[in-house]
Design a protein around this motif. Sequence first.
Motif, PDB file in Angstrom:
ATOM      1  N   LYS A 274       0.889  -1.168   0.000  1.00 22.65           N
ATOM      2  CA  LYS A 274       0.000   0.000   0.000  1.00 22.65           C
ATOM      3  C   LYS A 274       0.921   1.210   0.000  1.00 22.65           C
ATOM      4  O   LYS A 274       1.509   1.551   1.024  1.00 22.65           O
ATOM      5  CB  LYS A 274      -0.883   0.026   1.250  1.00 22.65           C
ATOM      6  N   ASP A 275       1.093   1.848  -1.155  1.00 21.70           N
ATOM      7  CA  ASP A 275       2.226   2.750  -1.282  1.00 21.70           C
ATOM      8  C   ASP A 275       1.914   4.013  -2.085  1.00 21.70           C
ATOM      9  O   ASP A 275       0.828   4.182  -2.615  1.00 21.70           O
ATOM     10  CB  ASP A 275       3.402   2.021  -1.913  1.00 21.70           C
ATOM     11  N   VAL A 276       2.903   4.875  -2.124  1.00 26.97           N
ATOM     12  CA  VAL A 276       2.893   6.109  -2.904  1.00 26.97           C
ATOM     13  C   VAL A 276       1.632   6.916  -2.648  1.00 26.97           C
ATOM     14  O   VAL A 276       0.806   7.124  -3.534  1.00 26.97           O
ATOM     15  CB  VAL A 276       3.056   5.822  -4.417  1.00 26.97           C
ATOM     16  N   ALA A 277       1.501   7.378  -1.441  1.00 24.24           N
ATOM     17  CA  ALA A 277       0.391   8.258  -1.082  1.00 24.24           C
ATOM     18  C   ALA A 277       0.938   9.603  -0.629  1.00 24.24           C
ATOM     19  O   ALA A 277       2.024   9.674  -0.061  1.00 24.24           O
ATOM     20  CB  ALA A 277      -0.426   7.635   0.045  1.00 24.24           C
ATOM     21  N   GLN A 278       0.201  10.654  -0.895  1.00 25.69           N
ATOM     22  CA  GLN A 278       0.535  11.950  -0.326  1.00 25.69           C
ATOM     23  C   GLN A 278      -0.033  11.978   1.093  1.00 25.69           C
ATOM     24  O   GLN A 278      -1.237  11.839   1.282  1.00 25.69           O
ATOM     25  CB  GLN A 278      -0.074  13.082  -1.164  1.00 25.69           C
ATOM     26  N   ILE A 279       0.840  12.140   2.073  1.00 25.16           N
ATOM     27  CA  ILE A 279       0.432  12.124   3.480  1.00 25.16           C
ATOM     28  C   ILE A 279       0.651  13.505   4.072  1.00 25.16           C
ATOM     29  O   ILE A 279       1.742  14.075   3.935  1.00 25.16           O
ATOM     30  CB  ILE A 279       1.240  11.069   4.268  1.00 25.16           C
ATOM     31  N   ASP A 280      -0.354  14.041   4.713  1.00 28.24           N
ATOM     32  CA  ASP A 280      -0.200  15.320   5.393  1.00 28.24           C
ATOM     33  C   ASP A 280       0.641  15.080   6.647  1.00 28.24           C
ATOM     34  O   ASP A 280       0.227  14.321   7.531  1.00 28.24           O
ATOM     35  CB  ASP A 280      -1.573  15.879   5.776  1.00 28.24           C
ATOM     36  N   PRO A 281       1.815  15.715   6.766  1.00 29.81           N
ATOM     37  CA  PRO A 281       2.697  15.430   7.902  1.00 29.81           C
ATOM     38  C   PRO A 281       2.177  15.960   9.230  1.00 29.81           C
ATOM     39  O   PRO A 281       2.710  15.589  10.285  1.00 29.81           O
ATOM     40  CB  PRO A 281       4.011  16.108   7.509  1.00 29.81           C
ATOM     41  N   ALA A 282       1.156  16.801   9.196  1.00 31.63           N
ATOM     42  CA  ALA A 282       0.582  17.306  10.441  1.00 31.63           C
ATOM     43  C   ALA A 282      -0.601  16.467  10.902  1.00 31.63           C
ATOM     44  O   ALA A 282      -0.727  16.148  12.087  1.00 31.63           O
ATOM     45  CB  ALA A 282       0.153  18.765  10.274  1.00 31.63           C
ATOM     46  N   THR A 283      -1.456  16.062   9.960  1.00 33.11           N
ATOM     47  CA  THR A 283      -2.686  15.362  10.333  1.00 33.11           C
ATOM     48  C   THR A 283      -2.643  13.863  10.033  1.00 33.11           C
ATOM     49  O   THR A 283      -3.433  13.101  10.580  1.00 33.11           O
ATOM     50  CB  THR A 283      -3.888  15.962   9.589  1.00 33.11           C
ATOM     51  N   GLY A 284      -1.753  13.453   9.128  1.00 29.96           N
ATOM     52  CA  GLY A 284      -1.726  12.059   8.706  1.00 29.96           C
ATOM     53  C   GLY A 284      -2.777  11.719   7.670  1.00 29.96           C
ATOM     54  O   GLY A 284      -2.904  10.554   7.273  1.00 29.96           O
ATOM     55  N   GLU A 285      -3.532  12.703   7.198  1.00 23.44           N
ATOM     56  CA  GLU A 285      -4.544  12.443   6.182  1.00 23.44           C
ATOM     57  C   GLU A 285      -3.878  12.065   4.864  1.00 23.44           C
ATOM     58  O   GLU A 285      -2.808  12.555   4.518  1.00 23.44           O
ATOM     59  CB  GLU A 285      -5.446  13.658   6.003  1.00 23.44           C
ATOM     60  N   VAL A 286      -4.549  11.197   4.109  1.00 32.39           N
ATOM     61  CA  VAL A 286      -3.975  10.627   2.899  1.00 32.39           C
ATOM     62  C   VAL A 286      -4.702  11.134   1.662  1.00 32.39           C
ATOM     63  O   VAL A 286      -5.928  11.175   1.620  1.00 32.39           O
ATOM     64  CB  VAL A 286      -4.063   9.088   2.932  1.00 32.39           C
ATOM     65  N   THR A 287      -3.921  11.546   0.667  1.00 34.98           N
ATOM     66  CA  THR A 287      -4.432  11.811  -0.667  1.00 34.98           C
ATOM     67  C   THR A 287      -3.767  10.820  -1.594  1.00 34.98           C
ATOM     68  O   THR A 287      -2.550  10.812  -1.715  1.00 34.98           O
ATOM     69  CB  THR A 287      -4.103  13.246  -1.130  1.00 34.98           C
ATOM     70  N   ARG A 288      -4.518   9.964  -2.241  1.00 38.62           N
ATOM     71  CA  ARG A 288      -3.935   8.931  -3.093  1.00 38.62           C
ATOM     72  C   ARG A 288      -3.333   9.568  -4.339  1.00 38.62           C
ATOM     73  O   ARG A 288      -3.977  10.350  -5.015  1.00 38.62           O
ATOM     74  CB  ARG A 288      -4.985   7.905  -3.489  1.00 38.62           C
ATOM     75  N   ASP A 289      -2.118   9.226  -4.610  1.00 42.96           N
ATOM     76  CA  ASP A 289      -1.410   9.770  -5.766  1.00 42.96           C
ATOM     77  C   ASP A 289      -0.571   8.657  -6.369  1.00 42.96           C
ATOM     78  O   ASP A 289       0.560   8.436  -5.980  1.00 42.96           O
ATOM     79  CB  ASP A 289      -0.523  10.950  -5.339  1.00 42.96           C
ATOM     80  N   GLY A 290      -1.160   7.920  -7.303  1.00 42.18           N
ATOM     81  CA  GLY A 290      -0.435   6.831  -7.936  1.00 42.18           C
ATOM     82  C   GLY A 290      -0.216   5.647  -7.033  1.00 42.18           C
ATOM     83  O   GLY A 290       0.730   4.888  -7.220  1.00 42.18           O
TER      84      GLY A 290
END
Length: 357
Positions: A274-290
């Motif tokens: 489960k890889d290559v996600a944009q992770i917000d370093p403050a909240t840990g929220e994930v935006t899938r990017d590839g």
Amino acid sequence: MPRGYAIRRWTAAATVMAAVLGVSMAGQVAAPPEAEAFATYYWFSSGHGEHEKVTRAALACPEDQPSDGTCFEPDSMDVLAGYRTYLGGVGAPDSWASGGELDNADAHCDNADYIRSEDNGGNAYVRTRAQASEQLVACLTHLRGRFQGAAREAGEVFDDDGELSGYESRARCADYGPPGERARAKCRFVDLFGRALHGVQDFYSHSNWVDSHDSGKPTSVSNPPGMHRSEVFPLMNFRLPVSSPSDVPEQLATGCYPSDECQNRIRHDEELNKDVAQIDPATGEVTRDGTSARGQISDNQERAVRWAISDTRRQWAEMRAEIRERYGAEKGATIICAMTHDTPVGNWWWTTGDCEE
């Protein structure tokens, strides 16, 4: 993410680009990785520094808030988590330079692959449950050694008079060197503890512990069953003796790496990551990017990140408990303060650091 964590082979293009950009060989320029999980590298990689961001989301102090011992202030977080041009402790296993552990399956919890025949169309798998479990226990043993080594090095932040040392507690660390052999005690601590965190975080990306398989297809080697557990992996308690292979759940699997050597096996990058996600370093929220195919199933990508963050927090809580047990409550509190604060000792004789009496 291409072993964002794993950069096995340099290409001529990467070498040329490094020369053009003037990037030191101690920096983070690397060829496109062969296989990934949470990534360390940014350049020449499809990753986004996932290890760094998971660690920051888990342990960084909120902006302008001093540490209370449960979080790391900015400079101390930088040497633990790293940043775009610096690997830090948590990125150290992915280094291709001195001290890297790219080809060490134990450092990344790889190769504990297995599927039951009833989950594989009645076909026996090419490896046994015992073989897979022994490999996972090898990973747990390796990470426990890093964890315990970090606790040992943390106690070296005092000078010969028993006072907190400004030199040993400073967050100024080199981005290379064998495990646990950095100049300062704090640097040796963040190196070893970061390496332990790296493997812990990899487990959630590399395994089926928290994820789901594609319910629209039968389970198989190419669609291994997910365990969909909603808890940190209990065997990753590094203050306890290492578990027996018999304690490993029957359906647990991690991916085989590298994929070109994994014929007829559950592969690291194709089947489980489960890889290559944009992770917000403050909240840990994930935006899938590839993200990978497995990460796109249901909420697999989000769950992998969420539980990696949760276990990173657990490991720091366990480390604090280990330090207090080893060194006593008062001395332990000073050590924890020195690990998490940017100015544990005053920079000038007329100033007092955050961790001095």
